[in-house]
Design a protein around this motif. Structure first.
Motif, PDB file in Angstrom:
ATOM      1  N   GLY A 168      17.242  20.856 -45.588  1.00  0.00           N
ATOM      2  CA  GLY A 168      17.035  22.090 -44.840  1.00  0.00           C
ATOM      3  C   GLY A 168      17.287  23.299 -45.728  1.00  0.00           C
ATOM      4  O   GLY A 168      16.542  24.293 -45.689  1.00  0.00           O
ATOM      5  N   GLY A 169      18.337  23.214 -46.548  1.00  0.00           N
ATOM      6  CA  GLY A 169      18.606  24.279 -47.510  1.00  0.00           C
ATOM      7  C   GLY A 169      17.477  24.417 -48.514  1.00  0.00           C
ATOM      8  O   GLY A 169      17.099  25.525 -48.896  1.00  0.00           O
ATOM      9  N   LEU A 170      16.923  23.275 -48.940  1.00  0.00           N
ATOM     10  CA  LEU A 170      15.803  23.271 -49.869  1.00  0.00           C
ATOM     11  C   LEU A 170      14.625  24.052 -49.294  1.00  0.00           C
ATOM     12  O   LEU A 170      14.002  24.881 -49.974  1.00  0.00           O
ATOM     13  CB  LEU A 170      15.391  21.823 -50.139  1.00  0.00           C
ATOM     14  CG  LEU A 170      14.590  21.522 -51.399  1.00  0.00           C
ATOM     15  CD1 LEU A 170      15.521  21.455 -52.610  1.00  0.00           C
ATOM     16  CD2 LEU A 170      13.864  20.191 -51.252  1.00  0.00           C
ATOM     17  N   GLY A 178      15.866  24.652 -54.234  1.00  0.00           N
ATOM     18  CA  GLY A 178      14.560  24.751 -53.582  1.00  0.00           C
ATOM     19  C   GLY A 178      13.487  25.487 -54.358  1.00  0.00           C
ATOM     20  O   GLY A 178      12.372  24.973 -54.541  1.00  0.00           O
ATOM     21  N   PRO A 179      13.755  26.712 -54.865  1.00  0.00           N
ATOM     22  CA  PRO A 179      12.682  27.476 -55.521  1.00  0.00           C
ATOM     23  C   PRO A 179      12.269  26.925 -56.885  1.00  0.00           C
ATOM     24  O   PRO A 179      11.245  27.347 -57.422  1.00  0.00           O
ATOM     25  CB  PRO A 179      13.305  28.873 -55.680  1.00  0.00           C
ATOM     26  CG  PRO A 179      14.490  28.894 -54.765  1.00  0.00           C
ATOM     27  CD  PRO A 179      14.981  27.494 -54.693  1.00  0.00           C
ATOM     28  N   MET A 180      13.039  26.001 -57.459  1.00  0.00           N
ATOM     29  CA  MET A 180      12.808  25.617 -58.858  1.00  0.00           C
ATOM     30  C   MET A 180      11.474  24.910 -59.068  1.00  0.00           C
ATOM     31  O   MET A 180      10.773  25.162 -60.050  1.00  0.00           O
ATOM     32  CB  MET A 180      13.959  24.734 -59.359  1.00  0.00           C
ATOM     33  CG  MET A 180      15.279  25.462 -59.467  1.00  0.00           C
ATOM     34  SD  MET A 180      16.562  24.426 -60.192  1.00  0.00           S
ATOM     35  CE  MET A 180      17.972  25.546 -60.101  1.00  0.00           C
ATOM     36  N   TYR A 181      11.102  24.015 -58.176  1.00  0.00           N
ATOM     37  CA  TYR A 181       9.843  23.275 -58.354  1.00  0.00           C
ATOM     38  C   TYR A 181       8.640  24.210 -58.291  1.00  0.00           C
ATOM     39  O   TYR A 181       7.796  24.195 -59.205  1.00  0.00           O
ATOM     40  CB  TYR A 181       9.751  22.166 -57.307  1.00  0.00           C
ATOM     41  CG  TYR A 181       8.679  21.135 -57.583  1.00  0.00           C
ATOM     42  CD1 TYR A 181       9.017  19.853 -58.001  1.00  0.00           C
ATOM     43  CD2 TYR A 181       7.329  21.420 -57.406  1.00  0.00           C
ATOM     44  CE1 TYR A 181       8.046  18.893 -58.250  1.00  0.00           C
ATOM     45  CE2 TYR A 181       6.358  20.476 -57.659  1.00  0.00           C
ATOM     46  CZ  TYR A 181       6.720  19.213 -58.073  1.00  0.00           C
ATOM     47  OH  TYR A 181       5.749  18.272 -58.327  1.00  0.00           O
ATOM     48  N   PRO A 182       8.505  25.041 -57.247  1.00  0.00           N
ATOM     49  CA  PRO A 182       7.355  25.962 -57.235  1.00  0.00           C
ATOM     50  C   PRO A 182       7.361  26.950 -58.390  1.00  0.00           C
ATOM     51  O   PRO A 182       6.291  27.338 -58.887  1.00  0.00           O
ATOM     52  CB  PRO A 182       7.469  26.677 -55.878  1.00  0.00           C
ATOM     53  CG  PRO A 182       8.823  26.372 -55.361  1.00  0.00           C
ATOM     54  CD  PRO A 182       9.252  25.090 -55.976  1.00  0.00           C
ATOM     55  N   GLY A 217      14.634  14.244 -60.005  1.00  0.00           N
ATOM     56  CA  GLY A 217      15.680  13.232 -60.017  1.00  0.00           C
ATOM     57  C   GLY A 217      16.968  13.738 -59.388  1.00  0.00           C
ATOM     58  O   GLY A 217      17.605  13.038 -58.586  1.00  0.00           O
ATOM     59  N   VAL A 218      17.353  14.965 -59.735  1.00  0.00           N
ATOM     60  CA  VAL A 218      18.562  15.564 -59.143  1.00  0.00           C
ATOM     61  C   VAL A 218      18.391  15.739 -57.641  1.00  0.00           C
ATOM     62  O   VAL A 218      19.274  15.393 -56.849  1.00  0.00           O
ATOM     63  CB  VAL A 218      18.860  16.925 -59.818  1.00  0.00           C
ATOM     64  CG1 VAL A 218      19.918  17.698 -59.028  1.00  0.00           C
ATOM     65  CG2 VAL A 218      19.327  16.716 -61.252  1.00  0.00           C
ATOM     66  N   GLU A 219      17.224  16.264 -57.258  1.00  0.00           N
ATOM     67  CA  GLU A 219      16.957  16.524 -55.845  1.00  0.00           C
ATOM     68  C   GLU A 219      17.024  15.245 -55.002  1.00  0.00           C
ATOM     69  O   GLU A 219      17.714  15.184 -53.973  1.00  0.00           O
ATOM     70  CB  GLU A 219      15.574  17.165 -55.720  1.00  0.00           C
ATOM     71  CG  GLU A 219      15.086  17.358 -54.304  1.00  0.00           C
ATOM     72  CD  GLU A 219      13.621  17.750 -54.276  1.00  0.00           C
ATOM     73  OE1 GLU A 219      12.815  16.993 -53.704  1.00  0.00           O
ATOM     74  OE2 GLU A 219      13.273  18.806 -54.834  1.00  0.00           O
ATOM     75  N   VAL A 220      16.329  14.194 -55.453  1.00  0.00           N
ATOM     76  CA  VAL A 220      16.265  12.951 -54.675  1.00  0.00           C
ATOM     77  C   VAL A 220      17.570  12.170 -54.781  1.00  0.00           C
ATOM     78  O   VAL A 220      17.968  11.481 -53.840  1.00  0.00           O
ATOM     79  CB  VAL A 220      15.061  12.096 -55.119  1.00  0.00           C
ATOM     80  CG1 VAL A 220      15.021  10.776 -54.368  1.00  0.00           C
ATOM     81  CG2 VAL A 220      13.767  12.871 -54.876  1.00  0.00           C
ATOM     82  N   ALA A 275       6.958  23.345 -47.149  1.00  0.00           N
ATOM     83  CA  ALA A 275       6.482  22.295 -46.236  1.00  0.00           C
ATOM     84  C   ALA A 275       7.045  20.942 -46.644  1.00  0.00           C
ATOM     85  O   ALA A 275       7.417  20.122 -45.792  1.00  0.00           O
ATOM     86  CB  ALA A 275       4.952  22.257 -46.232  1.00  0.00           C
ATOM     87  N   TYR A 276       7.131  20.707 -47.950  1.00  0.00           N
ATOM     88  CA  TYR A 276       7.784  19.487 -48.446  1.00  0.00           C
ATOM     89  C   TYR A 276       9.236  19.446 -47.965  1.00  0.00           C
ATOM     90  O   TYR A 276       9.718  18.432 -47.453  1.00  0.00           O
ATOM     91  CB  TYR A 276       7.734  19.446 -49.976  1.00  0.00           C
ATOM     92  CG  TYR A 276       8.607  18.370 -50.590  1.00  0.00           C
ATOM     93  CD1 TYR A 276       8.086  17.116 -50.884  1.00  0.00           C
ATOM     94  CD2 TYR A 276       9.952  18.609 -50.869  1.00  0.00           C
ATOM     95  CE1 TYR A 276       8.882  16.127 -51.435  1.00  0.00           C
ATOM     96  CE2 TYR A 276      10.758  17.627 -51.416  1.00  0.00           C
ATOM     97  CZ  TYR A 276      10.220  16.388 -51.696  1.00  0.00           C
ATOM     98  OH  TYR A 276      11.024  15.408 -52.234  1.00  0.00           O
ATOM     99  N   GLY A 277       9.929  20.562 -48.159  1.00  0.00           N
ATOM    100  CA  GLY A 277      11.329  20.619 -47.743  1.00  0.00           C
ATOM    101  C   GLY A 277      11.492  20.420 -46.249  1.00  0.00           C
ATOM    102  O   GLY A 277      12.469  19.800 -45.803  1.00  0.00           O
TER     103      GLY A 277
END
Length: 452
Positions: free
Chosen positions: A315-317, A372-376, A283-286, A192-194
């Motif tokens: 969108g990929g995230l 994308g999957p790394m944070y969860p 940091g990398v993501e943003v 949902a964040y992505g």
């Protein structure tokens, strides 16, 4: 007769209670035995089975969707900055270094929110605290929408950072405390964040080309107001235990230490390692989502519609957090993160070294899928290895401190770019991805023990 019936009923309840107790004990015994080869515990063995009524199932869905809307707004916020950065520089006549103050002030807000989360999680009911965070965002967008002078515009990012940090931590802590499909729900929550981060650049890119560019924040304000209203209506300013009881889940375990929760949380090595991992990851993501538009325009000669590349990344995230859930379970969450990181670094090298606008855009989107999957996954690991009674506060610190990464690394990028140009973006991102892998290797596999 009534005594016989009552006696029979009591005996039946005792037998059923004994059966449930034995079953629960058996499941807990299996927790150690049912570990995957990479040290992760199979989520199916640690979920407490409980029967829910139809009303409890309904409220469980409502609560979860409400938190998804909160994370959608968080993603919307982070996805808005990149496409608007070139216009902000133009309107306020500031260079890379000054415009990067946006990220510095946001960092201050995130760190303040992290301390507030740890300090007040046990003192203020969940429902009140998360609504307070949403109100802070409403205030921030109200300041930004009329395009006030640069100091006021930038200061609003601190207020916004506090609100984001509180909501992000409380939402992650709540979902991490769930006993049914917690891993899957964590993935969907961050999808949902992505989704919000994907949608925001589509809108922000259009506003960046209009005279009233700051009206983008009016859209953000509308979403924030709806978020505040829905949070208040669903959670009704109640405690987390009360909200969990509404969906048929018993209160979590309580700590017996005489030390404060603040001290206990900060004594856990795993908390700090996960916090620094999340800091570098966010940091990398943003940094990619925020500066890739400027990079494509200045280095690859992209046009004003380059903002859509940021949407492709986010969108990929989003896609990665849902589509790769089965891969995470098949390979093991700990091991699969290393695989994702190595492939993401290879794709980032393509963006850096191959002078192709289309190839770069596609690679950036694929990097989003892998990140994308790394944070969860990190939040799931926190749920496994941290004490249950400290989980929300710990995640509050991890998420709040980690969210500062969305300010620190983009600011570093801006500061370095002011001297060496935006082309310095790619080597910085590659180096941070490699550092992220080192931090993940240091995160404990097993449950953390509190120091005396």
């Amino acid at each position: 007769m009534e005594l016989d019936v009552l006696s029979s009923s009591s005996g039946k309840n005792q037998v059923e209670g004994s059966i449930r107790s034995v079953a629960r004990s058996h499941r807990l015994d299996n927790r150690v035995e049912d570990q995957s080869t990479d040290g992760a515990i199979n989520n199916n063995t640690i979920e407490e089975e409980f029967i829910q009524t139809r009303e409890q199932v309904y409220w469980a869905r409502v609560q979860f969707l409400t938190l998804c809307w909160t994370l959608f707004l968080a993603g919307w916020n982070d996805g808005s900055t990149g496409p608007l950065l070139p216009r902000i520089q133009e309107v306020y006549h500031v260079g890379f270094a000054l415009v990067s103050l946006i990220f510095v002030f946001a960092c201050v807000g995130f760190l303040c929110g992290a301390f507030l989360n740890v300090w007040f999680t046990d003192k203020i009911p969940f429902g009140k605290f998360i609504v307070f965070g949403s109100i802070m965002q409403v205030i921030a967008y109200a300041i930004q929408s009329p395009a006030l002078p640069f100091p006021a515009f930038v200061a609003a990012f601190t207020i916004n950072g506090i609100g984001l940090s509180i909501q992000d931590a409380q939402a992650n802590g709540f979902v991490g405390s769930l006993k049914q499909n917690a891993e899957t729900k964590m993935g969907v929550l961050h999808a949902a964040y992505g989704l919000g981060a994907f949608a925001a650049p589509l809108v922000a890119t259009q506003f960046s080309q209009l005279r009233h560019w700051s009206f983008h924040y009016l859209v953000s304000l509308g979403i924030a107001i709806s978020n505040t209203i829905i949070l208040a209506m669903v959670f009704r300013f109640k405690s987390q235990d009360h909200c969990l009881s509404q969906i048929g889940q018993e209160a979590g375990e309580k700590g017996t230490s005489e030390h404060s929760a603040f001290r206990q949380i900060l004594s856990l090595k795993a908390v700090h390692l996960l916090a620094f991992f999340i800091l570098v990851y966010v940091g990398v993501e943003v940094t990619i989502g925020g500066w890739i538009v400027t990079y494509i325009i200045d280095v690859r000669g992209g046009g004003p519609n380059s903002g859509y590349i940021s949407s492709g990344f986010f969108g990929g995230l989003t896609a990665g957090r849902v589509a790769l859930l089965w891969v995470n379970k098949k390979v093991g969450e700990r091991r699969v993160l290393f695989i994702y990181a190595v492939i993401a670094i290879a794709l980032q090298l393509v963006v850096w070294l191959v002078p192709s606008l289309i190839g770069g855009a596609v690679s950036v989107s694929l990097v989003g899928v892998l990140l994308g999957p790394m944070y969860p996954i990190a939040m799931n690991q926190a749920s496994r290895i941290l004490p249950g009674w400290l989980l929300t506060g710990s995640i509050g610190w991890i998420a709040g401190f980690g969210q500062a990464g969305s300010a620190v690394l983009p600011f570093m990028t801006g500061a370095i770019s002011s001297k060496h140009g935006i082309k310095s973006l790619q080597p910085l991102v590659v180096a941070m991805m490699a550092f992220m892998m080192i931090l993940w290797a240091l995160v404990p596999r097993k449950a953390s023990k509190l120091s005396d």
